[in-house]
Scaffold this motif. Structure first.
Motif, PDB file in Angstrom:
ATOM      1  N   ILE A 181       0.858  -1.176   0.000  1.00  0.00           N
ATOM      2  CA  ILE A 181       0.000   0.000   0.000  1.00  0.00           C
ATOM      3  C   ILE A 181       0.897   1.230   0.000  1.00  0.00           C
ATOM      4  O   ILE A 181       1.689   1.447   0.919  1.00  0.00           O
ATOM      5  CB  ILE A 181      -0.930   0.020   1.228  1.00  0.00           C
ATOM      6  CG1 ILE A 181      -1.866  -1.190   1.197  1.00  0.00           C
ATOM      7  CG2 ILE A 181      -1.741   1.316   1.270  1.00  0.00           C
ATOM      8  CD1 ILE A 181      -2.750  -1.305   2.420  1.00  0.00           C
ATOM      9  N   ASP A 182       0.807   2.020  -1.057  1.00  0.00           N
ATOM     10  CA  ASP A 182       1.598   3.234  -1.222  1.00  0.00           C
ATOM     11  C   ASP A 182       0.666   4.431  -1.034  1.00  0.00           C
ATOM     12  O   ASP A 182      -0.251   4.651  -1.837  1.00  0.00           O
ATOM     13  CB  ASP A 182       2.223   3.260  -2.611  1.00  0.00           C
ATOM     14  CG  ASP A 182       3.222   4.399  -2.783  1.00  0.00           C
ATOM     15  OD1 ASP A 182       3.186   5.336  -1.960  1.00  0.00           O
ATOM     16  OD2 ASP A 182       4.011   4.359  -3.744  1.00  0.00           O
ATOM     17  N   GLN A 183       0.903   5.202   0.016  1.00  0.00           N
ATOM     18  CA  GLN A 183       0.029   6.327   0.345  1.00  0.00           C
ATOM     19  C   GLN A 183       0.578   7.661  -0.148  1.00  0.00           C
ATOM     20  O   GLN A 183       0.112   8.711   0.278  1.00  0.00           O
ATOM     21  CB  GLN A 183      -0.181   6.393   1.855  1.00  0.00           C
ATOM     22  CG  GLN A 183      -0.710   5.083   2.448  1.00  0.00           C
ATOM     23  CD  GLN A 183      -0.858   5.170   3.951  1.00  0.00           C
ATOM     24  OE1 GLN A 183      -1.715   5.882   4.448  1.00  0.00           O
ATOM     25  NE2 GLN A 183      -0.020   4.442   4.673  1.00  0.00           N
ATOM     26  N   GLY A 184       1.561   7.617  -1.030  1.00  0.00           N
ATOM     27  CA  GLY A 184       2.113   8.862  -1.552  1.00  0.00           C
ATOM     28  C   GLY A 184       3.492   9.143  -1.013  1.00  0.00           C
ATOM     29  O   GLY A 184       3.974   8.504  -0.077  1.00  0.00           O
ATOM     30  N   ARG A 185       4.136  10.142  -1.592  1.00  0.00           N
ATOM     31  CA  ARG A 185       5.550  10.407  -1.285  1.00  0.00           C
ATOM     32  C   ARG A 185       5.788  10.854   0.153  1.00  0.00           C
ATOM     33  O   ARG A 185       6.887  10.721   0.683  1.00  0.00           O
ATOM     34  CB  ARG A 185       6.091  11.472  -2.243  1.00  0.00           C
ATOM     35  CG  ARG A 185       5.469  12.836  -2.073  1.00  0.00           C
ATOM     36  CD  ARG A 185       6.137  13.861  -2.981  1.00  0.00           C
ATOM     37  NE  ARG A 185       5.914  13.535  -4.389  1.00  0.00           N
ATOM     38  CZ  ARG A 185       6.445  14.226  -5.396  1.00  0.00           C
ATOM     39  NH1 ARG A 185       7.232  15.257  -5.125  1.00  0.00           N
ATOM     40  NH2 ARG A 185       6.183  13.901  -6.637  1.00  0.00           N
ATOM     41  N   HIS A 186       4.766  11.401   0.809  1.00  0.00           N
ATOM     42  CA  HIS A 186       4.948  11.921   2.164  1.00  0.00           C
ATOM     43  C   HIS A 186       4.508  10.922   3.243  1.00  0.00           C
ATOM     44  O   HIS A 186       4.502  11.257   4.431  1.00  0.00           O
ATOM     45  CB  HIS A 186       4.177  13.229   2.334  1.00  0.00           C
ATOM     46  CG  HIS A 186       4.588  14.302   1.374  1.00  0.00           C
ATOM     47  ND1 HIS A 186       5.866  14.805   1.333  1.00  0.00           N
ATOM     48  CD2 HIS A 186       3.897  14.930   0.383  1.00  0.00           C
ATOM     49  CE1 HIS A 186       5.954  15.716   0.380  1.00  0.00           C
ATOM     50  NE2 HIS A 186       4.768  15.816  -0.209  1.00  0.00           N
ATOM     51  N   MET A 187       4.145   9.724   2.833  1.00  0.00           N
ATOM     52  CA  MET A 187       3.685   8.707   3.772  1.00  0.00           C
ATOM     53  C   MET A 187       4.509   7.438   3.592  1.00  0.00           C
ATOM     54  O   MET A 187       4.981   7.135   2.498  1.00  0.00           O
ATOM     55  CB  MET A 187       2.194   8.400   3.556  1.00  0.00           C
ATOM     56  CG  MET A 187       1.269   9.599   3.724  1.00  0.00           C
ATOM     57  SD  MET A 187       1.091  10.101   5.435  1.00  0.00           S
ATOM     58  CE  MET A 187       0.066   8.768   6.049  1.00  0.00           C
ATOM     59  N   SER A 188       4.692   6.689   4.680  1.00  0.00           N
ATOM     60  CA  SER A 188       5.440   5.440   4.597  1.00  0.00           C
ATOM     61  C   SER A 188       4.587   4.365   3.931  1.00  0.00           C
ATOM     62  O   SER A 188       3.359   4.370   4.026  1.00  0.00           O
ATOM     63  CB  SER A 188       5.860   4.972   5.991  1.00  0.00           C
ATOM     64  OG  SER A 188       4.718   4.789   6.810  1.00  0.00           O
ATOM     65  N   ARG A 189       5.268   3.458   3.241  1.00  0.00           N
ATOM     66  CA  ARG A 189       4.561   2.356   2.577  1.00  0.00           C
ATOM     67  C   ARG A 189       4.350   1.215   3.560  1.00  0.00           C
ATOM     68  O   ARG A 189       5.136   1.011   4.479  1.00  0.00           O
ATOM     69  CB  ARG A 189       5.363   1.852   1.378  1.00  0.00           C
ATOM     70  CG  ARG A 189       5.497   2.861   0.257  1.00  0.00           C
ATOM     71  CD  ARG A 189       5.857   2.198  -1.051  1.00  0.00           C
ATOM     72  NE  ARG A 189       6.982   1.270  -0.926  1.00  0.00           N
ATOM     73  CZ  ARG A 189       7.336   0.391  -1.866  1.00  0.00           C
ATOM     74  NH1 ARG A 189       6.650   0.317  -2.989  1.00  0.00           N
ATOM     75  NH2 ARG A 189       8.370  -0.403  -1.681  1.00  0.00           N
ATOM     76  N   TYR A 190       3.289   0.462   3.317  1.00  0.00           N
ATOM     77  CA  TYR A 190       3.011  -0.734   4.118  1.00  0.00           C
ATOM     78  C   TYR A 190       3.057  -1.940   3.196  1.00  0.00           C
ATOM     79  O   TYR A 190       2.542  -1.897   2.075  1.00  0.00           O
ATOM     80  CB  TYR A 190       1.637  -0.650   4.777  1.00  0.00           C
ATOM     81  CG  TYR A 190       1.188  -1.982   5.352  1.00  0.00           C
ATOM     82  CD1 TYR A 190       1.656  -2.412   6.587  1.00  0.00           C
ATOM     83  CD2 TYR A 190       0.341  -2.814   4.628  1.00  0.00           C
ATOM     84  CE1 TYR A 190       1.274  -3.639   7.103  1.00  0.00           C
ATOM     85  CE2 TYR A 190      -0.047  -4.050   5.141  1.00  0.00           C
ATOM     86  CZ  TYR A 190       0.416  -4.450   6.378  1.00  0.00           C
ATOM     87  OH  TYR A 190       0.046  -5.679   6.878  1.00  0.00           O
ATOM     88  N   GLN A 191       3.678  -3.026   3.680  1.00  0.00           N
ATOM     89  CA  GLN A 191       3.736  -4.238   2.869  1.00  0.00           C
ATOM     90  C   GLN A 191       3.500  -5.470   3.725  1.00  0.00           C
ATOM     91  O   GLN A 191       4.071  -5.616   4.804  1.00  0.00           O
ATOM     92  CB  GLN A 191       5.095  -4.369   2.165  1.00  0.00           C
ATOM     93  CG  GLN A 191       5.158  -5.525   1.181  1.00  0.00           C
ATOM     94  CD  GLN A 191       6.459  -5.526   0.383  1.00  0.00           C
ATOM     95  OE1 GLN A 191       7.522  -5.851   0.904  1.00  0.00           O
ATOM     96  NE2 GLN A 191       6.368  -5.146  -0.891  1.00  0.00           N
TER      97      GLN A 191
END
Length: 329
Positions: free
Chosen positions: A133-143
């Motif tokens: 889950i990529d929430q955008g450049r200012h948020m950390s990704r979840y995998q």
């Protein structure tokens, strides 16, 4: 459907995810029927039928999960394995965009598909499936990662929710091929897919407890951890398990009617559908940005060749660019 909903409320139709709730069983979920969007994606690639069927399952699962996103982000399902289909990638770009691609060994796919006991999941072999889950450049990704070892995508989804989310979940996926004879005598081939996902979400988290996952190295004779499941979830899961593949792929059975068929005794509410689209996110701007991030050596080689040709694996679009123009300071 809920008896309080307007009787003339239009049905979601094809290529839509329908959220639903069965409040009497503390269950919520989503159901989807895919037709034209699925065909658009699969026919563009012209993969062998067994690969199409596996990729269609992955697209259906991604639509169910991706439509839960509450932000302008992206959910990616990706498999990497040692099987005949070495990679599947499906992107859901909120709020409605789907795209997909696969890498495979044609001869190995044909050989395996010819076996009497063939099932699509055999094509995956051993490896892993990742949900990112990529929430955008200012948020950390979840995998979240699930080990694949001969299990189906349905089973992999169950494993993901047990390990990563700790939410009791049941998923059903189905893919069908349809041949329609036209008036001129020709046959039209179409793909259809459907899926349903139900989750147990009571107010008390204690009711959601599940048995601990076996660690694999427990001493011999150790009794497995067991927890008696909540009766409401047992019933909800059992009802979902009654769904037949033909029900999920039947163009004459709208999603809302399927939900009513399953849960009418308990009462089910169907909410506003999320319409899906075949939509790629590639662009010349993104290609140029990617190329500018290459090493000096790679840039020099491209400048020597003069022209750069980049093909999108998802939509097939080819971008022909002038190397000097791309790398000009």
């Amino acid at each position: 459907m809920d008896q309080n909903q307007p009787a003339n409320k239009p049905l979601a139709g094809e290529d839509a995810v329908v959220p639903f709730a069965v409040e009497a069983l503390d269950a919520r979920g989503r159901a989807v029927a895919l037709g034209p969007v699925l065909n658009s994606i699969l026919q563009r690639h012209d993969y062998p039928a067994p690969v199409n069927k596996l990729l269609a399952q992955a697209i259906t699962l991604t639509a169910l999960l991706g439509s839960t996103l509450k932000f302008e982000g992206r959910l990616t399902l990706q498999t990497q394995t040692d099987g005949p289909v070495s990679m599947l990638v499906v992107d859901f770009n909120a709020p409605d965009g789907l795209r997909a691609t696969a890498k495979f060994d044609t001869q190995a796919v044909e050989a395996m598909a010819a076996q009497d006991d063939f099932r699509p999941e055999f094509l995956l072999g051993r490896g892993h499936m990742a949900f990112t889950i990529d929430q955008g450049r200012h948020m950390s990704r979840y995998q979240g990662i699930v080990v694949l070892d001969g299990i189906s995508l349905e089973e992999a989804a169950h494993d993901y929710f047990m390990r990563s989310e700790q939410i009791p979940t049941r998923v059903r996926l189905a893919v069908g091929e349809m041949l329609t004879r036209e008036e001129d005598g020709t046959n039209t081939h179409q793909w259809r897919a459907g899926g349903i996902m139900a989750q147990f979400l009571p107010h008390s988290t204690e009711r959601m407890r599940q048995p601990d996952i076996h660690p694999g190295d427990a001493p011999e004779g150790t009794d497995p951890h067991e927890i008696e499941e909540d009766d409401a979830w047992v019933e909800a899961r059992a009802l979902v398990d009654t769904v037949q593949d033909v029900e999920l792929t039947d163009p004459g059975l709208p999603v809302e009617q399927l939900l009513f068929r399953l849960f009418h005794e308990r009462g089910v509410k169907a909410y506003e559908p999320h319409v899906m689209q075949d939509r790629c996110t590639c662009s010349e701007y993104k290609i140029r940005s990617m190329l500018k991030g290459l090493s000096e050596q790679d840039r020099a080689e491209m400048l020597d060749e003069g022209k750069i040709s980049v093909n999108c694996d998802f939509c097939g679009e080819t971008y022909s660019l002038d190397a000097e123009d791309v790398f000009r300071a």
